[in-house]
Scaffold this motif. Sequence first.
Motif, PDB file in Angstrom:
ATOM      1  N   ALA A 137      -7.303  26.179   0.447  1.00  0.00           N
ATOM      2  CA  ALA A 137      -5.901  25.980   0.098  1.00  0.00           C
ATOM      3  C   ALA A 137      -5.107  25.366   1.240  1.00  0.00           C
ATOM      4  CB  ALA A 137      -5.277  27.310  -0.305  1.00  0.00           C
ATOM      5  N   GLY A 138      -5.743  25.157   2.383  1.00  0.00           N
ATOM      6  CA  GLY A 138      -5.036  24.647   3.551  1.00  0.00           C
ATOM      7  C   GLY A 138      -5.020  23.131   3.613  1.00  0.00           C
ATOM      8  N   PRO A 139      -5.073  22.586   4.825  1.00  0.00           N
ATOM      9  CA  PRO A 139      -4.946  21.141   5.025  1.00  0.00           C
ATOM     10  C   PRO A 139      -6.046  20.352   4.322  1.00  0.00           C
ATOM     11  CG  PRO A 139      -4.689  22.312   7.109  1.00  0.00           C
ATOM     12  CD  PRO A 139      -5.174  23.319   6.106  1.00  0.00           C
ATOM     13  N   ALA A 140      -5.676  19.160   3.853  1.00  0.00           N
ATOM     14  CA  ALA A 140      -6.613  18.231   3.222  1.00  0.00           C
ATOM     15  C   ALA A 140      -6.487  16.888   3.924  1.00  0.00           C
ATOM     16  CB  ALA A 140      -6.328  18.096   1.730  1.00  0.00           C
ATOM     17  N   GLY A 141      -7.469  16.015   3.686  1.00  0.00           N
ATOM     18  CA  GLY A 141      -7.451  14.679   4.264  1.00  0.00           C
ATOM     19  C   GLY A 141      -7.463  13.622   3.178  1.00  0.00           C
ATOM     20  N   TYR A 142      -7.174  12.391   3.571  1.00  0.00           N
ATOM     21  CA  TYR A 142      -7.216  11.260   2.630  1.00  0.00           C
ATOM     22  C   TYR A 142      -7.894  10.077   3.299  1.00  0.00           C
ATOM     23  CZ  TYR A 142      -5.969   7.448  -0.453  1.00  0.00           C
ATOM     24  OH  TYR A 142      -6.048   6.364  -1.298  1.00  0.00           O
ATOM     25  N   TRP A 143      -8.743   9.355   2.523  1.00  0.00           N
ATOM     26  CA  TRP A 143      -9.397   8.126   2.984  1.00  0.00           C
ATOM     27  C   TRP A 143      -9.178   7.052   1.928  1.00  0.00           C
ATOM     28  CZ3 TRP A 143     -12.325   3.999   2.149  1.00  0.00           C
ATOM     29  CH2 TRP A 143     -12.968   3.361   3.228  1.00  0.00           C
ATOM     30  N   GLY A 144      -8.623   5.902   2.326  1.00  0.00           N
ATOM     31  CA  GLY A 144      -8.460   4.816   1.371  1.00  0.00           C
ATOM     32  C   GLY A 144      -8.108   3.511   2.055  1.00  0.00           C
ATOM     33  N   VAL A 145      -8.811   2.431   1.687  1.00  0.00           N
ATOM     34  CA  VAL A 145      -8.509   1.102   2.203  1.00  0.00           C
ATOM     35  C   VAL A 145      -8.288   0.155   1.031  1.00  0.00           C
ATOM     36  CG1 VAL A 145      -9.828   1.489   4.327  1.00  0.00           C
ATOM     37  CG2 VAL A 145     -10.948   0.402   2.376  1.00  0.00           C
ATOM     38  N   SER A 146      -7.666  -0.995   1.314  1.00  0.00           N
ATOM     39  CA  SER A 146      -7.348  -1.990   0.292  1.00  0.00           C
ATOM     40  C   SER A 146      -6.456  -1.342  -0.773  1.00  0.00           C
ATOM     41  CB  SER A 146      -8.644  -2.574  -0.294  1.00  0.00           C
ATOM     42  OG  SER A 146      -8.369  -3.724  -1.071  1.00  0.00           O
ATOM     43  N   LEU A 147      -6.873  -1.340  -2.047  1.00  0.00           N
ATOM     44  CA  LEU A 147      -6.081  -0.654  -3.072  1.00  0.00           C
ATOM     45  C   LEU A 147      -5.897   0.814  -2.706  1.00  0.00           C
ATOM     46  CD1 LEU A 147      -4.724  -0.563  -5.892  1.00  0.00           C
ATOM     47  CD2 LEU A 147      -6.998  -0.109  -6.852  1.00  0.00           C
ATOM     48  N   GLY A 148      -6.933   1.423  -2.129  1.00  0.00           N
ATOM     49  CA  GLY A 148      -6.835   2.818  -1.719  1.00  0.00           C
ATOM     50  C   GLY A 148      -5.807   3.046  -0.630  1.00  0.00           C
ATOM     51  N   CYS A 149      -5.465   2.001   0.121  1.00  0.00           N
ATOM     52  CA  CYS A 149      -4.403   2.090   1.119  1.00  0.00           C
ATOM     53  C   CYS A 149      -3.048   1.872   0.457  1.00  0.00           C
ATOM     54  CB  CYS A 149      -4.625   1.062   2.223  1.00  0.00           C
ATOM     55  SG  CYS A 149      -3.341   1.039   3.504  1.00  0.00           S
ATOM     56  N   GLY A 150      -2.957   0.859  -0.412  1.00  0.00           N
ATOM     57  CA  GLY A 150      -1.697   0.587  -1.084  1.00  0.00           C
ATOM     58  C   GLY A 150      -1.191   1.764  -1.894  1.00  0.00           C
ATOM     59  N   LEU A 151      -2.128   2.506  -2.506  1.00  0.00           N
ATOM     60  CA  LEU A 151      -1.762   3.702  -3.251  1.00  0.00           C
ATOM     61  C   LEU A 151      -1.708   4.918  -2.340  1.00  0.00           C
ATOM     62  CD1 LEU A 151      -4.021   3.197  -6.418  1.00  0.00           C
ATOM     63  CD2 LEU A 151      -1.723   2.308  -5.975  1.00  0.00           C
TER      64      LEU A 151
END
Length: 243
Positions: A137-151
């Motif tokens: 339930a604690g901290p989470a991370g995100y990974w995204g480039v290109s469309l994954g960065c724009g969103l």
Amino acid sequence: MRFLSETSADGVHERLFSLDDLPGVLWTPAGATGPRPLILLGHGGGQHKKAPAMLARAHRFVTGGGFAVAAVDVPGHGDRPTDPEFDRIATENQARVEAGEPVAPLIATFQALVARRTVPEWRSVLDALQSGGHVAAGPAGYWGVSLGCGLGVPFVAAEPRIRAAVLGLGSALASADAAARITVPVEFLLQWDDERVPREQGLALFDALGSAEKSLHANPGPHAAVLPEYELDSNLRFFRRHL
């Protein structure tokens, strides 16, 4: 959230799920019990939640870091139905590019439109996975480039549970305001010879990030070039530090 199927291979347990008709997938270490930090992956344009690069990335984070990893199909991709409005805009944009208009502003405007839908969707995925006891339930991370960065930029800016993010191959044209609201640590990936996102726009997005801790990782090659393996190793160490 309904889990639709389960498989295990190479140390990774994979569960396909549906959340209010939003198709997604959750990967966790095979045989492991109890909740663990989550990394949410955002796929690129024309890809989907289980594209080969997504699978490779998810397996690396699961086996190398013991993380839970989740991904969902964005509108008009993967197992989601065709979206008439987005298809119309994409067709119009393609015609405008062929007529000589620069591609970067068109991509940025389109991604900003799609993000209005995906940001609440991804927040609901976090809610469901964390409340179901599948992830911590604690901290989470995100990974995204290109469309994954724009969103991903507006998502990371809006979601306080995201405490570290890997972003890149994105433009400041639509995301600079949201980027300024991001204060969590960021690793930013940039392709020096990117033909879709002008170098100055990628650098401007990095500069716009409000994070006190941010690092720029630039590599030669075009937009769709395969990122060096050592960048994924760096991403894993980055998430280990912060999650």
